[in-house]
Design a protein around this motif. Sequence first.
Motif, mmCIF file in Angstrom:
data_model
loop_
_atom_site.group_PDB
_atom_site.id
_atom_site.type_symbol
_atom_site.label_atom_id
_atom_site.label_comp_id
_atom_site.label_asym_id
_atom_site.label_seq_id
_atom_site.Cartn_x
_atom_site.Cartn_y
_atom_site.Cartn_z
ATOM 1 N N GLY A 296 -6.058 6.473 -8.792
ATOM 2 C CA GLY A 296 -6.852 5.604 -7.938
ATOM 3 C C GLY A 296 -7.260 6.230 -6.624
ATOM 4 O O GLY A 296 -8.435 6.166 -6.225
ATOM 5 N N THR B 187 -3.849 1.614 -4.452
ATOM 6 C CA THR B 187 -5.092 2.324 -4.172
ATOM 7 C C THR B 187 -5.633 1.968 -2.798
ATOM 8 O O THR B 187 -5.991 2.843 -1.998
ATOM 9 C CB THR B 187 -6.150 2.004 -5.249
ATOM 10 N N ALA C 122 -1.492 4.852 -9.003
ATOM 11 C CA ALA C 122 -2.593 4.740 -8.039
ATOM 12 C C ALA C 122 -2.734 6.020 -7.220
ATOM 13 O O ALA C 122 -3.848 6.431 -6.869
ATOM 14 C CB ALA C 122 -2.370 3.544 -7.116
ATOM 15 N N PHE D 248 -1.439 -1.385 -9.048
ATOM 16 C CA PHE D 248 -2.363 -0.250 -9.006
ATOM 17 C C PHE D 248 -3.445 -0.491 -7.950
ATOM 18 O O PHE D 248 -3.759 0.396 -7.143
ATOM 19 C CB PHE D 248 -2.999 -0.050 -10.378
#
Length: 402
Positions: free
Chosen positions: A143, A17, A139, A13
């Motif tokens: 994110g 991001t 993500a 994740f």
Amino acid sequence: MPLALLALAIGAFGIGTTEFVIMGLLPEVAGDYGVSIPTAGYLVTGYALGVMFGAPLMTVLGTKVSRKRMLMLLMGLFIVGNLLSALAPAFAVMLIGRIVASLAHGAFFGIGSVVAADLVAPDKKAGAIAMMFTGLTVANVVGVPLGTLVGQSVGWRVTFGIVAALGVVGLVGIARLVPDMPKPEGVRLRHELAAFKNVQVLLAMAMTVLGFGGVFAAITYIAPMMTHTAGFADGSVTWLLVLFGLGMVGGNLVGGKFADRALMPMLYVSLGALAVVLALFTLTAHNKLLSAVTIPLIGALGFASVPPLQKRVLDQAHGAPTLASAVNIGAFNLGNALSAWLGGLVIAAGFGYTAPNWVGAVLAAGALGLALVSAALERRAGAPSTVVTGSASAEQRAAIHH
């Protein structure tokens, strides 16, 4: 699924991001450093190149340590790179920070794929890989939009500071939850390199480049396509990308589930449907509603091929999969770079903002063609899709004990 997969997903994740959030923050970064938008774009290019070259380099360096320790070291490198980006006093320093963070990307997903597969039963390996990659897909839903919002509201440096903190969480999770998996005895670099003599490994990587390239040929230019062709307002691009991210999450999970049952048929369906949908996008991109339906379909079909492609590489490089797995992650980024370049060429040639969709359709169709060739060669050799040898390799023997 083992709880250790959650730690791997958290790391994924954070990596997902930091890879994509920069695209939404380029104007802010360029303004702070007093550089042009194209110059700021080197932060994207530098990261992609770092992944391509860093994947094999870091994996080779990690052959002397246990996989758990290497994953922890990679997360440490990721944290340092993002902190350097957040605190960089000059553009050149930030570029260095981006490259440092990117060096962890390919090896983390490559080694993480092997670890994830070793944590579960043989019939659940693709599902375990998909679970780790869920962090990457989520993500793009959570994110990246939140990181962009924070960066635009509070400052882009805060965004990279938060990403570094995510890396700390991932590092602690790996330290606490991932079991100690020592490097199998008897595995040498020459064994890892030998996997690249296997034509099936090379075909799987070529499928990765073309298949994933098909997705990003369209998505790289989604903003001008949607605002100039479909008629969306500039602010609508964010939620359209959220739809794309939701499609990625769903496709990744479905691909992982069905790849464990029928890997090659899953590739035929996902790549074939992707080629068709990308071709249709040249038409549906002229309508707001149809565009909003097509975009998540592209994400779903594109990422439905990720777990089976990664597992295909693991299967075919069964004797020494770690380096091949990491290089395949670099192949995803090569597909991104290739498709973005080709998409830019057709736009510059005057074919319009929907022309990259045709490029994507051709690339996806090429990946399907390679899948059919790979299966034909395998049938001719009389080998099953998942290679199993009578005498287990060093890595296989080690996996049995886990």
